[in-house]
Write a protein that holds these residues in place. Sequence first.
Motif, PDB file in Angstrom:
ATOM      1  N   TYR A 107       0.845  -1.185   0.000  1.00 25.24           N
ATOM      2  CA  TYR A 107       0.000   0.000   0.000  1.00 25.24           C
ATOM      3  C   TYR A 107       0.889   1.247   0.000  1.00 25.24           C
ATOM      4  N   PRO A 108       0.621   2.215  -0.872  1.00 24.18           N
ATOM      5  CA  PRO A 108       1.464   3.414  -0.978  1.00 24.18           C
ATOM      6  C   PRO A 108       1.203   4.411   0.143  1.00 24.18           C
ATOM      7  N   VAL A 109       1.545   4.007   1.356  1.00 22.35           N
ATOM      8  CA  VAL A 109       1.394   4.877   2.526  1.00 22.35           C
ATOM      9  C   VAL A 109       2.714   5.630   2.707  1.00 22.35           C
ATOM     10  N   GLU A 110       2.634   6.896   3.046  1.00 17.41           N
ATOM     11  CA  GLU A 110       3.819   7.739   3.107  1.00 17.41           C
ATOM     12  C   GLU A 110       4.727   7.389   4.291  1.00 17.41           C
ATOM     13  N   LEU A 111       5.995   7.681   4.095  1.00 13.49           N
ATOM     14  CA  LEU A 111       7.021   7.453   5.112  1.00 13.49           C
ATOM     15  C   LEU A 111       6.638   8.128   6.431  1.00 13.49           C
ATOM     16  N   GLY A 112       6.722   7.361   7.531  1.00  9.46           N
ATOM     17  CA  GLY A 112       6.472   7.913   8.852  1.00  9.46           C
ATOM     18  C   GLY A 112       5.034   7.863   9.309  1.00  9.46           C
ATOM     19  N   GLU A 113       4.115   7.425   8.432  1.00 10.34           N
ATOM     20  CA  GLU A 113       2.714   7.305   8.842  1.00 10.34           C
ATOM     21  C   GLU A 113       2.540   6.114   9.790  1.00 10.34           C
ATOM     22  N   SER A 114       1.509   6.179  10.607  1.00  6.10           N
ATOM     23  CA  SER A 114       1.282   5.132  11.608  1.00  6.10           C
ATOM     24  C   SER A 114       0.817   3.822  10.970  1.00  6.10           C
ATOM     25  N   VAL A 115       1.323   2.714  11.504  1.00  5.84           N
ATOM     26  CA  VAL A 115       0.881   1.376  11.117  1.00  5.84           C
ATOM     27  C   VAL A 115       0.055   0.826  12.274  1.00  5.84           C
ATOM     28  N   LEU A 116      -1.118   0.258  11.960  1.00  8.05           N
ATOM     29  CA  LEU A 116      -2.069  -0.142  12.988  1.00  8.05           C
ATOM     30  C   LEU A 116      -2.304  -1.644  12.977  1.00  8.05           C
ATOM     31  N   SER A 117      -2.505  -2.210  14.152  1.00 11.83           N
ATOM     32  CA  SER A 117      -2.878  -3.616  14.239  1.00 11.83           C
ATOM     33  C   SER A 117      -4.292  -3.768  13.699  1.00 11.83           C
ATOM     34  N   VAL A 118      -4.507  -4.767  12.852  1.00  4.91           N
ATOM     35  CA  VAL A 118      -5.825  -4.943  12.232  1.00  4.91           C
ATOM     36  C   VAL A 118      -6.836  -5.610  13.166  1.00  4.91           C
ATOM     37  N   GLY A 119      -6.371  -6.041  14.333  1.00  3.33           N
ATOM     38  CA  GLY A 119      -7.293  -6.676  15.267  1.00  3.33           C
ATOM     39  C   GLY A 119      -6.652  -6.886  16.620  1.00  3.33           C
ATOM     40  N   ASN A 120      -7.447  -7.292  17.587  1.00  3.50           N
ATOM     41  CA  ASN A 120      -6.898  -7.681  18.886  1.00  3.50           C
ATOM     42  C   ASN A 120      -5.953  -8.858  18.680  1.00  3.50           C
ATOM     43  N   GLY A 121      -4.948  -8.968  19.525  1.00  6.18           N
ATOM     44  CA  GLY A 121      -4.039 -10.091  19.367  1.00  6.18           C
ATOM     45  C   GLY A 121      -2.830 -10.010  20.270  1.00  6.18           C
ATOM     46  N   ARG A 122      -1.881 -10.875  19.960  1.00  7.10           N
ATOM     47  CA  ARG A 122      -0.640 -10.945  20.736  1.00  7.10           C
ATOM     48  C   ARG A 122       0.535 -10.941  19.773  1.00  7.10           C
ATOM     49  N   VAL A 123       1.519 -10.113  20.051  1.00  4.29           N
ATOM     50  CA  VAL A 123       2.691  -9.997  19.183  1.00  4.29           C
ATOM     51  C   VAL A 123       3.525 -11.269  19.280  1.00  4.29           C
ATOM     52  N   LEU A 124       3.738 -11.913  18.134  1.00  4.24           N
ATOM     53  CA  LEU A 124       4.586 -13.103  18.088  1.00  4.24           C
ATOM     54  C   LEU A 124       6.049 -12.734  17.940  1.00  4.24           C
ATOM     55  N   LEU A 125       6.299 -11.731  17.105  1.00  6.77           N
ATOM     56  CA  LEU A 125       7.680 -11.352  16.813  1.00  6.77           C
ATOM     57  C   LEU A 125       7.722  -9.906  16.354  1.00  6.77           C
ATOM     58  N   ALA A 126       8.714  -9.185  16.827  1.00  3.31           N
ATOM     59  CA  ALA A 126       9.005  -7.832  16.367  1.00  3.31           C
ATOM     60  C   ALA A 126      10.526  -7.749  16.275  1.00  3.31           C
ATOM     61  N   ALA A 127      11.032  -7.676  15.044  1.00  2.00           N
ATOM     62  CA  ALA A 127      12.483  -7.764  14.864  1.00  2.00           C
ATOM     63  C   ALA A 127      12.903  -7.180  13.530  1.00  2.00           C
ATOM     64  N   ASN A 128      14.195  -6.874  13.433  1.00  2.00           N
ATOM     65  CA  ASN A 128      14.757  -6.447  12.155  1.00  2.00           C
ATOM     66  C   ASN A 128      15.229  -7.672  11.399  1.00  2.00           C
ATOM     67  N   GLN A 129      14.756  -7.831  10.161  1.00  2.00           N
ATOM     68  CA  GLN A 129      15.090  -8.978   9.336  1.00  2.00           C
ATOM     69  C   GLN A 129      15.708  -8.517   8.014  1.00  2.00           C
ATOM     70  N   PHE A 130      16.528  -9.379   7.434  1.00  2.00           N
ATOM     71  CA  PHE A 130      17.263  -8.981   6.237  1.00  2.00           C
ATOM     72  C   PHE A 130      16.316  -8.576   5.107  1.00  2.00           C
ATOM     73  N   TYR A 131      15.410  -9.442   4.720  1.00  2.00           N
ATOM     74  CA  TYR A 131      14.514  -9.145   3.602  1.00  2.00           C
ATOM     75  C   TYR A 131      13.327  -8.278   4.003  1.00  2.00           C
ATOM     76  N   SER A 132      12.728  -8.541   5.139  1.00  2.00           N
ATOM     77  CA  SER A 132      11.503  -7.848   5.550  1.00  2.00           C
ATOM     78  C   SER A 132      11.751  -6.540   6.277  1.00  2.00           C
ATOM     79  N   GLY A 133      13.011  -6.252   6.612  1.00  2.00           N
ATOM     80  CA  GLY A 133      13.318  -5.044   7.369  1.00  2.00           C
ATOM     81  C   GLY A 133      12.726  -5.131   8.762  1.00  2.00           C
ATOM     82  N   ASN A 134      12.341  -4.008   9.309  1.00  2.00           N
ATOM     83  CA  ASN A 134      11.676  -4.015  10.611  1.00  2.00           C
ATOM     84  C   ASN A 134      10.290  -4.622  10.429  1.00  2.00           C
ATOM     85  N   ALA A 135      10.034  -5.729  11.105  1.00  2.00           N
ATOM     86  CA  ALA A 135       8.821  -6.509  10.860  1.00  2.00           C
ATOM     87  C   ALA A 135       8.106  -6.850  12.161  1.00  2.00           C
ATOM     88  N   VAL A 136       6.776  -6.889  12.084  1.00  2.00           N
ATOM     89  CA  VAL A 136       5.936  -7.261  13.228  1.00  2.00           C
ATOM     90  C   VAL A 136       4.967  -8.344  12.783  1.00  2.00           C
TER      91      VAL A 136
END
Length: 287
Positions: free
Chosen positions: A185-214
Amino acid sequence: MHILLLLSLSGFWLNVSSDRLHTPKAALKAEPKSVSVAQGEVARWAGNCLRCSFEKRAWSAVNGTCYYPVDMDMKPGSYTISRRTTGGKLETATIHVATKACVQEDIKNFPKKEYVNVSPQNQSRAAKEAAIVNPLIRYKATVRPAVFDLPVGKPASPLPKGEGNFGACRTFDGQPRDRHTGQDYPVELGESVLSVGNGRVLLAANQFYSGNAVYIDHGNGLISEYFHLKSYSVKPNQTVTKGQKIGLVGETGRVTGPHLHFGVRWHGACINPGFLLIDPSDMQQVQ
């Protein structure tokens, strides 16, 4: 009153009882139920469902409805699906999976050359990261109960139209790469990213291909993925709520520029996340 009719057929006379001309509808065999979807889509079977199954996989219904996610790489053909209703009845149907054409994306003059000619060190790093992620997103026979409903929330507000590149077949400077597993989605740099639903974070890390990923677990085997973030503000095992800010749009990892990559795995199937953003009644329905 019993009436005997004499019918002529090619010169022969047949005796036909009138009560055979009015067979009760209940005595007629019901047409087999079925639904047709393409790779990466979701089929829906509504109405008093408790348990759903798709080939050798099974899971609980979501608010009384069975959903059948079809992986983007599932072999085209016909498969058996079933459901157990609240009354204990077991019903079966056929799901017909059609091929979804692979959109070709040839990205030339890729700016980050380390992602074109990947060094042995980065290949090793990516393999280690995949070994962590893959068990999280695979199908599991036992999962947490659903804490979401459909449609899910939007991963950004406002959310512009997706670029239609889910499942795209890509080359980088002429070198083939794996298919694209999410929707950009062409969302501009620095805009907020939102969780699409209630849940529990499994992983939040910097990855080679995915970059900063949640990666967030929403129960019922539904995992949402948010890649290439500028930064993230959550940590593993943290509970999040629908619409909660979890990070900022960025351009980390293998990208040509800032955007939001939103992906979904449901019962191990990689599906087009756009299907979870629409009214469920607009999905293909078992009939």
